[in-house]
Design a protein around this motif. Structure first.
Motif, short mmCIF file in Angstrom:
data_model
loop_
_atom_site.label_atom_id
_atom_site.label_comp_id
_atom_site.label_asym_id
_atom_site.label_seq_id
_atom_site.Cartn_x
_atom_site.Cartn_y
_atom_site.Cartn_z
N ASP A 216 -10.10 -32.21 8.63
CA ASP A 216 -10.61 -31.88 7.30
C ASP A 216 -11.31 -32.34 6.59
O ASP A 216 -12.22 -32.15 5.69
CB ASP A 216 -9.11 -32.02 6.60
CG ASP A 216 -8.12 -30.83 6.82
OD1 ASP A 216 -8.57 -29.68 7.42
OD2 ASP A 216 -6.93 -30.83 6.72
N PHE A 236 -3.97 -27.07 17.60
CA PHE A 236 -3.50 -26.33 16.24
C PHE A 236 -4.00 -26.83 15.02
O PHE A 236 -4.53 -26.35 14.20
CB PHE A 236 -1.72 -26.54 16.33
CG PHE A 236 -1.16 -25.43 15.28
CD1 PHE A 236 -1.49 -24.15 15.43
CD2 PHE A 236 -0.68 -26.15 14.13
CE1 PHE A 236 -0.65 -23.13 14.60
CE2 PHE A 236 0.04 -25.15 13.35
CZ PHE A 236 0.10 -23.83 13.55
N GLU A 237 -3.90 -28.28 14.87
CA GLU A 237 -4.59 -29.00 13.80
C GLU A 237 -6.24 -28.71 13.75
O GLU A 237 -6.50 -28.66 12.65
CB GLU A 237 -4.37 -30.49 14.05
CG GLU A 237 -2.81 -31.02 13.71
CD GLU A 237 -2.03 -30.68 15.11
OE1 GLU A 237 -2.70 -30.46 16.09
OE2 GLU A 237 -0.81 -30.52 14.89
N HIS A 240 -6.73 -25.35 12.33
CA HIS A 240 -6.48 -25.24 11.03
C HIS A 240 -7.78 -25.77 10.13
O HIS A 240 -8.15 -25.24 9.37
CB HIS A 240 -5.27 -25.62 10.44
CG HIS A 240 -4.21 -24.80 10.74
ND1 HIS A 240 -3.91 -23.54 9.96
CD2 HIS A 240 -3.24 -24.64 11.60
CE1 HIS A 240 -3.12 -22.99 10.48
NE2 HIS A 240 -2.38 -23.42 11.28
N ASN A 243 -10.36 -23.58 10.31
CA ASN A 243 -10.23 -22.05 9.51
C ASN A 243 -10.50 -22.66 7.95
O ASN A 243 -11.12 -21.63 7.25
CB ASN A 243 -8.91 -21.93 9.60
CG ASN A 243 -8.45 -20.72 8.90
OD1 ASN A 243 -9.07 -19.60 8.91
ND2 ASN A 243 -7.56 -20.93 7.91
N ALA A 244 -10.00 -23.59 7.62
CA ALA A 244 -10.02 -24.07 6.28
C ALA A 244 -11.74 -24.18 5.66
O ALA A 244 -11.99 -23.75 4.79
CB ALA A 244 -9.13 -25.51 5.71
N TYR A 276 -7.16 -17.38 9.60
CA TYR A 276 -6.14 -17.65 10.75
C TYR A 276 -4.80 -18.45 10.28
O TYR A 276 -3.74 -18.01 10.65
CB TYR A 276 -6.91 -19.02 11.39
CG TYR A 276 -6.32 -19.57 12.51
CD1 TYR A 276 -5.98 -19.04 13.63
CD2 TYR A 276 -5.71 -21.02 12.08
CE1 TYR A 276 -5.19 -20.03 14.71
CE2 TYR A 276 -4.92 -21.76 13.16
CZ TYR A 276 -4.85 -21.23 14.40
OH TYR A 276 -4.06 -21.91 15.41
N ALA A 277 -4.66 -18.81 9.00
CA ALA A 277 -3.81 -19.44 8.54
C ALA A 277 -2.65 -18.37 7.89
O ALA A 277 -1.42 -18.47 7.71
CB ALA A 277 -3.85 -20.47 7.40
N THR A 282 0.14 -23.01 8.21
CA THR A 282 -0.11 -24.28 8.61
C THR A 282 1.27 -25.11 8.65
O THR A 282 1.55 -25.94 9.44
CB THR A 282 -0.89 -24.96 7.34
OG1 THR A 282 -0.11 -24.72 6.12
CG2 THR A 282 -2.03 -24.57 7.37
N GLY A 286 3.46 -26.38 15.27
CA GLY A 286 2.13 -26.55 15.60
C GLY A 286 2.13 -27.40 16.75
O GLY A 286 0.97 -27.60 17.45
N CYS A 348 -0.91 -17.15 1.47
CA CYS A 348 -1.57 -18.24 2.33
C CYS A 348 -1.80 -19.33 1.61
O CYS A 348 -2.58 -19.28 0.63
CB CYS A 348 -2.49 -17.56 2.98
SG CYS A 348 -3.63 -18.43 4.10
N VAL A 350 -4.23 -21.53 2.34
CA VAL A 350 -5.66 -21.20 2.51
C VAL A 350 -6.50 -20.55 1.73
O VAL A 350 -7.43 -20.88 0.88
CB VAL A 350 -6.09 -21.48 3.99
CG1 VAL A 350 -7.49 -21.80 4.24
CG2 VAL A 350 -5.51 -22.67 4.79
#
Ligand SMILES: [Zn+2]
Length: 356
Positions: A216, A236-237, A240, A243-244, A276-277, A282, A286, A348, A350
């Motif tokens: 992030d 997975f992390e 995400h 995606n964010a 994606y989320a 999230t 995961g 969602c 996100v």
């Protein structure tokens, strides 16, 4: 010369210097052509030849793709009295194959016309589509089993700028499914080695290599200024975080993943559909198991990665329908591909209403 041969080789045609050359290929106006050739449809030329040809005595060369249609048109013209009409044997393929001169319409070099010839011939895919690829900037996160075919096909297709993001080194256990790497590459950084592969495959591509693990804190910086993000990570992390950033930046995300003999494919564009989320929340489990634990059939990564590359090309060239709003489910054991609808989740975290 009433007995002029009906067909003529490319070399003979060049030295004969025909005063009139008619190119009857469908894409004659937008692809490289014999210098001074005039693009015209076979129908126009044969239905009213006097519009194009002053005299039945004028030597004419008729050109098509491979010499088949031009022979038919030549026969039709001869039966209408144009006895000096001659067909180019082997067509433009033969002319191009032996390196005879070509005039290029604006936009692509002659070398690019040769390199991209087979995709330029596709219906709906012309010079404009090739230029769209050439102007595109695509980020590929993960240069592993999925990233390898994604990079190979995007580079080969002529995507102008590729950024490769991967912090891993090539391991010997990667080689069964990551054929852009060679045995001698084991131990080298994947991003750099993949970039070398891309440059060797297609020098048209500007390639950037970043040995970086996205999270992030750095994803937005790394992914900004791209037109499409391709996520090829098995984390997975990381997915995400990517995606964010994609949602924040308003950039479409082309997603792929594999699990043993199965694969998933989707285009997530939060501006018009789910992110994606929305589909993989999230707070979901995961603990996606990596290939190193559960195993994977090499060709499955090739299939899914190739489909991701196909979606990128479609998005950039606006050909066909994108996979946005659908999740493709591939199973190599049964050789089946299912597609399920996926929707934006208003809740969602996100991209949903409460996200900001
Ligand atoms: Zn969402």
């Amino acid at each position: 010369m009433a007995d002029r041969r009906r067909g003529i080789s490319a070399h003979e045609a060049q030295s004969a210097a025909f005063p009139l050359i008619f190119d009857i290929r469908a894409l004659a106006a937008s692809t490289p052509a014999i210098p001074s050739a005039r693009p015209v449809s076979a129908d126009e030329l044969t239905s009213s030849p006097d519009r194009f040809i002053d005299s039945t005595e004028t030597p004419l060369l008729i050109v098509c793709d491979i010499g088949f249609r031009s022979a038919i048109v030549t026969d039709l013209l001869r039966s209408a009295g144009y006895n000096e009409a001659v067909s180019l044997e082997g067509g433009m393929e033969g002319w191009t194959a032996i390196g005879l001169p070509l005039d290029s319409p604006e936009g692509l070099t002659q070398q690019q016309y040769r390199r991209y010839d087979r995709q330029l011939k596709l219906p709906d895919f012309g010079v404009g589509a090739q230029q769209a690829l050439g102007n595109a900037r695509v980020a590929v996160v993960g240069a592993g089993g999925l990233g390898a075919p994604v990079l190979a096909y995007l580079a080969a297709a002529g995507v102008g700028s590729l950024t490769i993001i991967d912090s891993d080194d090539v391991e010997v256990s990667n080689l069964h499914r990551q054929p852009i790497y060679r045995t001698q590459d084991v131990g080298t950084g994947k991003a750099r080695t993949a970039a070398d592969f891309v440059s060797a495959l297609n020098p048209d591509v500007t390639v950037g290599a970043r040995s970086l693990r996205l999270d992030d804190s750095n994803a937005i910086d790394a992914l900004a200024d791209h037109d499409i993000i391709v996520t090829c990570t098995d984390s997975f992390e990381t997915a995400h975080a990517i995606n964010a950033a994609a949602v924040d930046l308003g950039i479409p995300l082309v997603f792929g993943s594999v699990y043993r003999t199965e694969g998933q494919l989707a285009v997530f564009d939060s501006r018009s559909g789910p992110c994606y989320a929305c589909v993989f929340p999230t707070d979901a489990d995961g603990s996606a198991l990596s290939c190193s634990i559960v195993g994977v059939l090499g060709p499955v990564t090739g299939v899914v990665g190739s489909m991701q590359a196909g979606e990128v090309v479609k998005l950039l060239t606006e050909i066909g329908e994108s996979s946005s709003g659908r999740l493709g489910l591939y199973d190599a054991r049964t050789q089946t591909m299912e597609s399920v609808s996926v929707r934006k989740n208003p809740a969602c975290r996100v991209c949903g209403d409460a996200s900001c």
